[in-house]
Scaffold this motif. Structure first.
Motif, short mmCIF file in Angstrom:
data_model
loop_
_atom_site.label_atom_id
_atom_site.label_comp_id
_atom_site.label_asym_id
_atom_site.label_seq_id
_atom_site.Cartn_x
_atom_site.Cartn_y
_atom_site.Cartn_z
N LEU A 190 9.18 5.21 2.64
CA LEU A 190 9.96 6.09 1.75
C LEU A 190 10.86 5.54 0.89
CD1 LEU A 190 10.67 8.80 4.48
CD2 LEU A 190 8.76 8.63 2.95
N VAL A 191 11.90 4.59 1.35
CA VAL A 191 12.84 3.69 0.54
C VAL A 191 12.06 3.05 -0.44
CG1 VAL A 191 14.55 2.25 0.49
CG2 VAL A 191 14.50 3.83 2.10
N THR A 192 11.00 2.16 -0.12
CA THR A 192 10.22 1.17 -1.09
C THR A 192 9.66 2.28 -2.25
OG1 THR A 192 10.26 -0.17 0.66
CG2 THR A 192 8.94 -0.70 -1.40
N ALA A 193 8.97 3.15 -1.64
CA ALA A 193 8.44 4.07 -2.66
C ALA A 193 9.63 4.87 -3.59
CB ALA A 193 7.61 5.47 -1.98
N VAL A 194 10.47 5.17 -3.19
CA VAL A 194 11.81 5.58 -3.99
C VAL A 194 12.39 4.18 -4.93
CG1 VAL A 194 14.11 6.13 -3.92
CG2 VAL A 194 12.46 7.48 -2.43
N ALA A 195 12.03 3.16 -4.39
CA ALA A 195 12.53 2.11 -5.27
C ALA A 195 11.60 2.03 -6.27
CB ALA A 195 12.73 0.68 -4.25
N THR A 231 5.91 0.32 -12.32
CA THR A 231 6.03 0.18 -10.96
C THR A 231 5.06 -0.93 -10.09
OG1 THR A 231 4.10 1.73 -10.79
CG2 THR A 231 6.32 2.70 -10.57
N VAL A 232 3.81 -1.21 -11.01
CA VAL A 232 3.10 -2.58 -11.06
C VAL A 232 3.78 -3.65 -10.94
CG1 VAL A 232 1.13 -3.92 -11.56
CG2 VAL A 232 1.02 -1.33 -11.37
N ALA A 233 4.80 -3.84 -11.87
CA ALA A 233 5.55 -4.89 -12.31
C ALA A 233 6.63 -5.16 -11.09
CB ALA A 233 6.13 -4.98 -13.59
N ILE A 234 7.31 -3.92 -10.61
CA ILE A 234 8.17 -3.99 -9.58
C ILE A 234 7.43 -4.42 -8.21
CG2 ILE A 234 9.54 -2.71 -8.23
CD1 ILE A 234 10.36 -1.13 -10.49
N ALA A 235 6.23 -4.17 -7.92
CA ALA A 235 5.50 -4.32 -6.91
C ALA A 235 5.22 -5.69 -6.85
CB ALA A 235 4.31 -3.47 -6.76
N ALA A 236 4.90 -6.39 -8.04
CA ALA A 236 4.48 -7.92 -8.09
C ALA A 236 5.85 -8.86 -7.86
CB ALA A 236 3.95 -8.32 -9.47
N ILE A 237 6.96 -8.35 -8.38
CA ILE A 237 8.26 -9.08 -8.21
C ILE A 237 8.42 -8.91 -6.65
CG2 ILE A 237 10.56 -9.09 -8.46
CD1 ILE A 237 10.01 -7.87 -11.31
N ILE A 238 8.45 -7.94 -5.99
CA ILE A 238 8.69 -7.78 -4.60
C ILE A 238 7.73 -8.62 -3.72
CG2 ILE A 238 8.75 -6.32 -2.87
CD1 ILE A 238 9.75 -4.09 -4.38
N PHE A 239 6.39 -8.64 -4.07
CA PHE A 239 5.31 -9.28 -3.66
C PHE A 239 5.52 -10.87 -3.57
CE2 PHE A 239 1.34 -11.72 -3.94
CZ PHE A 239 0.96 -11.64 -2.38
N LEU A 251 1.59 -3.86 2.57
CA LEU A 251 2.75 -3.14 2.56
C LEU A 251 3.02 -2.49 1.21
CD1 LEU A 251 4.96 -5.08 5.17
CD2 LEU A 251 3.84 -2.74 5.63
N ILE A 252 3.02 -3.35 0.49
CA ILE A 252 3.44 -3.29 -1.04
C ILE A 252 2.46 -2.14 -1.60
CG2 ILE A 252 3.64 -3.97 -3.18
CD1 ILE A 252 4.85 -6.39 -2.07
N ILE A 253 1.23 -2.39 -1.30
CA ILE A 253 0.17 -1.22 -1.96
C ILE A 253 0.47 0.02 -1.30
CG2 ILE A 253 -2.21 -0.89 -1.84
CD1 ILE A 253 -3.03 -3.84 -2.20
N ALA A 254 0.77 -0.17 -0.08
CA ALA A 254 1.04 1.38 0.71
C ALA A 254 1.88 2.05 0.10
CB ALA A 254 0.90 1.34 2.16
N CYS A 255 3.34 1.13 -0.38
CA CYS A 255 4.20 2.01 -0.66
C CYS A 255 4.26 2.55 -2.13
CB CYS A 255 5.47 0.87 -0.74
SG CYS A 255 5.94 0.54 1.22
N TRP A 256 3.34 1.59 -3.05
CA TRP A 256 3.01 1.80 -4.48
C TRP A 256 2.16 3.10 -4.37
CZ3 TRP A 256 -1.51 2.32 -7.44
CH2 TRP A 256 -0.98 2.21 -8.77
N VAL A 257 1.24 3.17 -3.51
CA VAL A 257 0.35 4.34 -3.46
C VAL A 257 1.15 5.53 -3.31
CG1 VAL A 257 -1.35 5.60 -2.21
CG2 VAL A 257 -1.80 3.24 -2.95
#
Length: 388
Positions: A100-105, A125-133, A332-338
């Motif tokens: 929930l929180v990562t999706a909100v992020a 959101t893809v760029a943010i996901a890449a940075i977190i990854f 985890l990141i893909i799940a939150c991104w979805v």
């Protein structure tokens, strides 16, 4: 890094960078949990952070004593003989918060960048996901280093944004506080002390859900004195920043700021500083979103890495750690991104209060009762969880 930044201070910064997510940076959490309630909410940020500080300290004591740095093994030590039932409930709670929180992020950061630069929400959101990854696959040391840098940037930005407004509008802050106390400004919630306390407890418990993201860093300073320092410094930093935000927004309650989706943006647009502060608060929101995602995702990544290597020798686990980290973080990141792309963000926002009271029952109360020696699930575990 430890020569420049002591490990206890790095842990305090991990706490702050995890706490300071997109929801906090936007000011919405301060409004929802405090300013939407009666005048006694003035004392409640400190109450919430005290609950969080005590819970974190007792949790870190368990992690250090039994060398359990992933939340699954840690929860078994916490609950002892009750772990058969309680540990799975905690795992569901923590992973629900993670998603929930990562999706909100993702959503908050993506929307903010889109508004500032006109770029595609999905690409943002893809760029943010890449940075977190990237930040989560290189281990706890990098997470602590990034948390330290991020915390210093965020603390500086918050001071720049809110201190001038608090100083300039101080008489107005006093007048608005008096108006709330006298009922001239409606806060939208029952005008009772219990209502304020309930929301303060829920906020503290909501933050406790992320304990799994903090205990992984205990191995950097497992002695009790360092953990105490980390807790005290973390309490001071988080409480101070919460009050800066609280008073900064309080200056504008007579102008309808409590109904704004992004109260902090309203403050900079109508207060001291001009248009450049709009860019600064947008930067805070994006950085806060990333920092929260990094801390939460890494906490679960460490859990999955240990699970992947459960049947391996220590040498095999160490050799495979980087590969397992990549797989776990990506999953985890893909799940939150979805989740962020499915348009569930309004539901996620409404769910925060519910997660808070569930966490209060499942996690915060057991940790505090164990910490103060008032409830022992099993003698072999409870022995060391004291405040001595």
């Amino acid at each position: 890094m430890n020569k420049l930044i002591p490990a206890y201070l790095a842990i305090a910064f991990v706490w702050f960078s995890s706490h300071f997510g997109g929801g906090f940076a936007s000011g919405r959490q301060i409004v929802a949990f405090y300013l939407n309630h009666q005048w006694t909410s003035l004392f409640m940020p400190a109450v919430s952070m005290l609950i969080m500080a005590l819970s974190l300290y007792f949790s870190m004591l368990i992690a250090a004593k039994y060398e359990v740095y992933d939340y699954s093994r840690w929860s078994k030590k916490l609950y002892g003989s009750a772990s058969t039932v309680m540990a799975p409930l905690f795992e569901i709670l923590f992973n629900s918060l993670l998603v929930l929180v990562t999706a909100v992020a993702f959503a908050t950061g993506g929307s903010t960048i889109a508004k500032a630069f006109g770029t595609s929400y999905m690409l943002n959101t893809v760029a943010i996901a890449a940075i977190i990854f990237v930040l989560t696959i290189y281990g706890a040391d990098l997470v602590r280093k990034s948390a330290t840098v991020v915390s210093i940037i965020l603390i500086s930005c918050i001071f720049i944004i809110y201190v001038p407004n608090i100083v300039y509008y101080f008489p107005k802050i006093l007048a608005n506080f008096a108006a709330i106390k006298n009922g001239e400004i409606a806060t939208g919630s029952p005008n009772t002390l219990m209502d304020s306390l309930w929301w303060a407890f829920k906020y503290g418990a909501l933050q406790c859900c992320a304990i799994g993201a903090y205990i992984v860093h205990v191995q950097a300073c497992p002695d009790k004195a360092s953990l105490k320092k980390a807790t005290i410094v973390g309490f001071f930093i988080n409480t101070c920043i919460m009050y800066l935000t609280y008073f900064g927004i309080l200056a504008f309650v007579d102008q309808g700021v409590l109904k704004e989706a992004v109260p902090s943006l309203f403050v900079v647009m109508h207060g001291v500083g001009g248009s450049w502060m709009t860019v600064l608060i947008s930067l805070c929101i994006v950085i806060g979103a990333v920092s929260t995602g990094v801390a939460l995702v890494y906490g679960t990544t460490n859990r999955l890495v240990n699970y992947f290597g459960r049947n391996m020798t220590e040498e095999q686990k160490e050799n495979k750690r980087k590969f397992h980290s990549v797989i776990a973080s990506a999953f985890l990141i893909i799940a939150c991104w979805v989740v962020a792309q499915m348009g569930l963000i309004p539901l996620i926002g409404k769910g925060y209060g519910n997660i808070g009271w569930v966490s209060l029952l499942i996690l915060t109360l057991p940790v505090l009762l164990r910490g103060f020696g008032l409830w022992r699930f099993s003698e072999d575990v409870a022995e060391k969880v004291t405040t001595e």
